[in-house]
Design a protein around this motif. Structure first.
Motif, short mmCIF file in Angstrom:
data_model
loop_
_atom_site.label_atom_id
_atom_site.label_comp_id
_atom_site.label_asym_id
_atom_site.label_seq_id
_atom_site.Cartn_x
_atom_site.Cartn_y
_atom_site.Cartn_z
N ALA A 179 38.36 50.94 28.19
CA ALA A 179 38.00 49.31 29.62
C ALA A 179 39.73 48.74 30.12
CB ALA A 179 37.04 47.88 29.33
N CYS B 133 43.36 48.00 31.38
CA CYS B 133 43.92 47.07 33.49
C CYS B 133 44.55 46.44 32.83
CB CYS B 133 42.40 46.21 33.59
SG CYS B 133 41.90 44.97 32.82
N ASP C 85 44.43 37.07 37.48
CA ASP C 85 43.13 38.39 37.72
C ASP C 85 42.43 39.80 37.07
OD1 ASP C 85 40.16 38.83 37.32
OD2 ASP C 85 39.66 39.19 39.47
N LEU C 86 42.59 39.91 36.67
CA LEU C 86 42.51 41.96 35.66
C LEU C 86 42.31 42.70 37.25
CD1 LEU C 86 39.62 41.78 32.96
CD2 LEU C 86 41.77 41.35 32.90
N VAL C 87 43.36 43.77 37.52
CA VAL C 87 43.60 43.86 38.43
C VAL C 87 43.21 46.50 36.56
CG1 VAL C 87 45.16 45.61 39.68
CG2 VAL C 87 44.59 42.92 39.02
N ASP C 88 42.17 46.83 37.91
CA ASP C 88 42.28 47.85 37.13
C ASP C 88 42.65 48.74 38.34
OD1 ASP C 88 42.01 49.89 36.67
OD2 ASP C 88 39.49 50.43 36.85
N GLY D 226 43.12 48.05 41.76
CA GLY D 226 43.32 47.04 42.98
C GLY D 226 42.66 47.40 43.89
N ASN D 227 42.23 48.05 44.04
CA ASN D 227 41.58 47.96 45.31
C ASN D 227 40.31 46.68 46.00
OD1 ASN D 227 41.50 50.65 45.68
ND2 ASN D 227 39.20 51.56 44.15
N THR D 228 40.33 45.88 45.08
CA THR D 228 39.58 44.72 45.11
C THR D 228 40.53 43.59 45.28
OG1 THR D 228 38.05 45.08 42.92
CG2 THR D 228 38.39 42.86 44.06
P1 AMP Z 1 39.99 47.26 40.90
O1 AMP Z 1 39.59 46.51 42.16
O2 AMP Z 1 39.50 48.20 39.92
O3 AMP Z 1 40.98 46.50 40.48
O4 AMP Z 1 38.84 46.24 39.66
C1 AMP Z 1 39.35 44.83 39.60
C2 AMP Z 1 38.36 43.54 39.42
O5 AMP Z 1 36.80 44.33 38.57
C3 AMP Z 1 38.79 42.34 39.15
O6 AMP Z 1 37.13 41.81 39.92
C4 AMP Z 1 37.95 42.15 37.70
O7 AMP Z 1 37.77 41.04 37.07
C5 AMP Z 1 37.58 43.45 37.10
N1 AMP Z 1 38.39 44.36 36.32
C6 AMP Z 1 38.85 44.92 36.51
N2 AMP Z 1 39.01 45.30 35.02
C7 AMP Z 1 38.45 44.82 34.21
C8 AMP Z 1 37.60 44.71 32.52
N3 AMP Z 1 38.43 45.42 31.82
N4 AMP Z 1 37.28 43.94 32.75
C9 AMP Z 1 36.42 43.08 32.99
N5 AMP Z 1 36.45 43.55 34.15
C10 AMP Z 1 37.56 44.26 35.03
#
Ligand code: AMP
Length: 214
Positions: free
Chosen positions: A93, A95, A161-164, A166-168
């Motif tokens: 998990a 990020c 916030d958490l970014v994985d 970056g799409n959100t």
């Molecule tokens: P992304 O669009 O892939 O960057 O993901 C971002 C969204 O997913 C945000 O709302 C984050 O809070 C949530 N998120 C991303 N990675 C994690 C993680 N490892 N655990 C929990 N929430 C996550």
């Protein structure tokens, strides 16, 4: 309870935990993802899973209601980690904890000018320490979700916030401006359990640890 209780949350963390459980020889009798049960048995008589909110995992383990748990570093930092051993970084998990702002907002300039920033986040401790370390004055606004909305409607200048992928952020016309720290999930253990149930727990801990390196 003489057996072993493992606290887990559904979703992203569970998806990546399932293979590690399997490697440690534990197979749930039903899928925590589809079941509504909160206590789920496993192939082992002495091991059960409990399904809780991600942010509650450290609390169940701290008080010994669960012996082991799997929790994100983000959640552990907010909880504080009291009463917990954190022996294994499971490297799942993954990020990044980031500061993000609206596309049109000049974050660097605001920081240079010593502006007071309004920051919305679920991660108050992490945010407070980060901005204190930079000498930036902030008013923190606690949210429980959908942080990305806050800059769009004028609730905050920035979010943490958490970014994985970056799409959100992109889909909401936000941009990341600063990485605070990399995040991954860790195995956590109740300190008393580790002493009292070491013989039963150690093989599981070793199983998780070797599944991670493999
Ligand atoms: P992304 O669009 O892939 O960057 O993901 C971002 C969204 O997913 C945000 O709302 C984050 O809070 C949530 N998120 C991303 N990675 C994690 C993680 N490892 N655990 C929990 N929430 C996550």
């Amino acid at each position: 309870m003489s057996g072993i209780t493992i606290a887990l949350s559904k979703g992203r963390i569970f998806d990546e935990t399932a293979p590690l459980l399997e490697a440690a020889g534990i197979a749930p009798v039903e899928s925590p993802e589809s079941s509504r049960r909160l206590i789920i048995g496993t192939n082992r008589q002495d091991v059960r899973l409990i399904v809780v909110r991600a942010s509650d995992v450290p609390t169940y383990v701290q008080y010994g209601a669960a012996d082991l748990g799997i929790a994100g570093k983000d959640v552990l930092l907010e909880h504080g980690g009291e009463g917990l051993y954190q022996p294994v970084d499971l490297n799942i998990a993954r990020c990044r904890m980031m500061v993000a702002v609206a596309d049109g907002f000049d974050y660097e300039r605001a920081v240079r000018q010593g502006a007071r920033l309004r920051v919305a986040t679920k991660y108050l401790r992490v945010a407070r320490e980060h901005f204190a370390g930079k000498g930036v004055h902030v008013d923190l606004i606690k949210l429980y979700g959908s942080m990305e909305l806050a800059p769009l409607v004028g609730l905050a200048d920035a979010i943490v916030d958490l970014v994985d992928t970056g799409n959100t952020l992109r889909e909401n016309n936000l941009k990341p401006v600063e990485e605070i720290m990399p995040i991954s999930s860790r195995l956590i253990i109740n300190q008393a359990s580790l002493k009292l149930k070491r013989a039963a727990l150690q093989p599981l801990i070793d199983g998780f640890a070797s599944a991670v390196t493999a």
